[in-house]
Design an enzyme around this catalytic site. Sequence first.
Site, PDB file in Angstrom:
ATOM      1  N   LYS A 273       0.858  -1.191   0.000  1.00 59.08           N
ATOM      2  CA  LYS A 273       0.000   0.000   0.000  1.00 59.08           C
ATOM      3  C   LYS A 273       0.893   1.239   0.000  1.00 59.08           C
ATOM      4  O   LYS A 273       1.713   1.428   0.889  1.00 59.08           O
ATOM      5  CB  LYS A 273      -0.890   0.002   1.236  1.00 59.08           C
ATOM      6  N   ASP A 278      -2.487  10.565   3.201  1.00 64.21           N
ATOM      7  CA  ASP A 278      -3.877  10.167   3.387  1.00 64.21           C
ATOM      8  C   ASP A 278      -4.621  11.184   4.244  1.00 64.21           C
ATOM      9  O   ASP A 278      -4.512  11.197   5.462  1.00 64.21           O
ATOM     10  CB  ASP A 278      -3.949   8.790   4.046  1.00 64.21           C
ATOM     11  N   LYS A 285     -10.203  13.020   7.754  1.00 63.75           N
ATOM     12  CA  LYS A 285      -9.764  12.628   9.090  1.00 63.75           C
ATOM     13  C   LYS A 285      -9.939  13.801  10.055  1.00 63.75           C
ATOM     14  O   LYS A 285      -9.763  14.953   9.670  1.00 63.75           O
ATOM     15  CB  LYS A 285      -8.288  12.204   9.069  1.00 63.75           C
ATOM     16  N   ASP A 296       1.598   6.601   5.322  1.00 64.92           N
ATOM     17  CA  ASP A 296       0.632   5.625   4.825  1.00 64.92           C
ATOM     18  C   ASP A 296       1.129   4.882   3.586  1.00 64.92           C
ATOM     19  O   ASP A 296       0.390   4.113   2.990  1.00 64.92           O
ATOM     20  CB  ASP A 296      -0.710   6.303   4.543  1.00 64.92           C
ATOM     21  N   ASP A 355     -12.040   7.038   3.500  1.00 64.92           N
ATOM     22  CA  ASP A 355     -10.844   6.829   4.311  1.00 64.92           C
ATOM     23  C   ASP A 355     -10.499   5.345   4.431  1.00 64.92           C
ATOM     24  O   ASP A 355      -9.507   4.993   5.047  1.00 64.92           O
ATOM     25  CB  ASP A 355     -11.025   7.443   5.702  1.00 64.92           C
ATOM     26  N   GLU A 357      -9.390   3.633   1.986  1.00 69.22           N
ATOM     27  CA  GLU A 357      -8.881   3.687   0.606  1.00 69.22           C
ATOM     28  C   GLU A 357      -7.767   2.688   0.329  1.00 69.22           C
ATOM     29  O   GLU A 357      -7.565   2.259  -0.805  1.00 69.22           O
ATOM     30  CB  GLU A 357      -8.378   5.109   0.302  1.00 69.22           C
ATOM     31  N   ARG A 359      -7.441  -0.435   0.992  1.00 67.71           N
ATOM     32  CA  ARG A 359      -7.919  -1.711   0.459  1.00 67.71           C
ATOM     33  C   ARG A 359      -8.326  -1.594  -1.007  1.00 67.71           C
ATOM     34  O   ARG A 359      -8.296  -2.578  -1.739  1.00 67.71           O
ATOM     35  CB  ARG A 359      -9.073  -2.223   1.323  1.00 67.71           C
TER      36      ARG A 359
END
Length: 511
Positions: A273, A278, A285, A296, A355, A357, A359
């Site tokens: 990933k 993010d 967030k 991230d 959020d 994201e 996956r």
Amino acid sequence: MTALTLSTSSAATVRADAVVVGVAKGAKGVVVAPGAEAVDKAFGGKLAAVLETLGASGAEGEVTKLPAADGLKAPVVLAVGLGEAPGKGDGYDPEALRRAAGSAARALTGTKKAGFALPLEDAEAAAAVSEGALLGAYSFTAYRSNGNGQGAKKNDAKSAPLAEAAILGAKPRDKEFKAAAERAQALAAEINRARDLINMPPNDLDPKAFAAEAQAAAKEFGLKVEVLDEKALKKGGYGGLLGVGQGAETPPRLVRIAHTHPKADKTLALVGKGITYDSGGISLKPAGHNETMKCDMSGAAAVFAAVVAAARLGLQVNVTGWLALAENMPSGSATRPGDVLTMYSGKTVEVLNTDAEGRLVLADALTRASEETPDAIVDVATLTGAMVLALGNRTFGIMANDDAFRTSIHEIAEEVGEQSWPMPMPAELRKGMDSPVADIANMGERMGGGLVAGLFLQEFVGEGITWAHLDIAGPAFHEGAPWGYTPKGGTGSAVRTLVRLAERTAAGDLG
């Protein structure tokens, strides 16, 4: 990076600025560990007593500096705690040695050369001390200023990392010791590469810049690299990557970087990933949760580093890394909660939370990696806060579609000193991701959210392919004070596990 040498010198004769010795907690107080005999002799056999007078207890990571006694070439002795002394006939755990060497290296910032006289029973112990010293000496100073806007002073000796670590009592001409040192150097260099990438500010490391880093490393180490830009992603139908990245000015990338060996008969695919920043997207967030979100992309950094390490070590296995790179930003063009994305696999996903994201980008990369039918796929991601709640900040979770493979990765992680824990994949949690408008939703039940994320990813793994998922959300980025060989900031979590997995695969023990 800190230079590493194997030395036959004793702690008394080594010409260095400091000599590092180990002490432990014994039944009756401080115990001097093997390797420090010459130093203890110079103190008249009273090194333990002197250290106790200075407040030392032998606790793990405890560091005590004192002037050297007559008869020692080095002017400073640094005693580092190893924790509880092992039982009679038992040696010190490699991870205890690794952490102690790391603590010592950090305490020796500004030192040119140090001799490490820690317990060294065999090549495995030498590897642990070498890794700890090299990782503990890490420092990220690329953005430090000397106050005049000209960047950091190159010769700022006081803040410079330890320049050279000499491993005392080693056997420089022994094949096992030489191999251990060479492996430690390659491994530490790649872990520190991952750390550098994680620590880079997001305005300098966007998907395009990350892809360029991979291209540069591929050229240097003879790796095969392919970068899919936004046009190629659109043409290929990579809806997950495009959906996550469509709100950002810098478009997403999918990078394939591969180490191949002419005699390899096994292929390991690693998927990372790579969300370079993010914000949460439209599902923004809350305040206090954005400041460290440059990390991230730690999964992609770990995968990238592991592939390069496999090449540097010449492992007889094909290791293909897939870096799913995107920036998750809110804007007028960003994906909205309620949108439906058509993934690379052809499945449709209802986005209930932008959020969630990671996956989505991983799903596309997992499908693409599956097309090459590797012997196994391992994805690595800072995926869920739920996993941090479950396991804390130092342990990553392992999920898999094969129990034996999950157990093997857990054993490997523990072997190399990375804390991990096997997690289940309860089938009943899959129903929570049913969508009334799409094949699946990107969110399910709140309880067990880390497990739900793993179940989502499993949907995009090719049929019959062994797969594991490492959720490194806890240990990937350390916000507290440094400890052992773990610095503040990016840690390089999972690199050691991935490299050892590649080594085992090369040896025919995939698990």
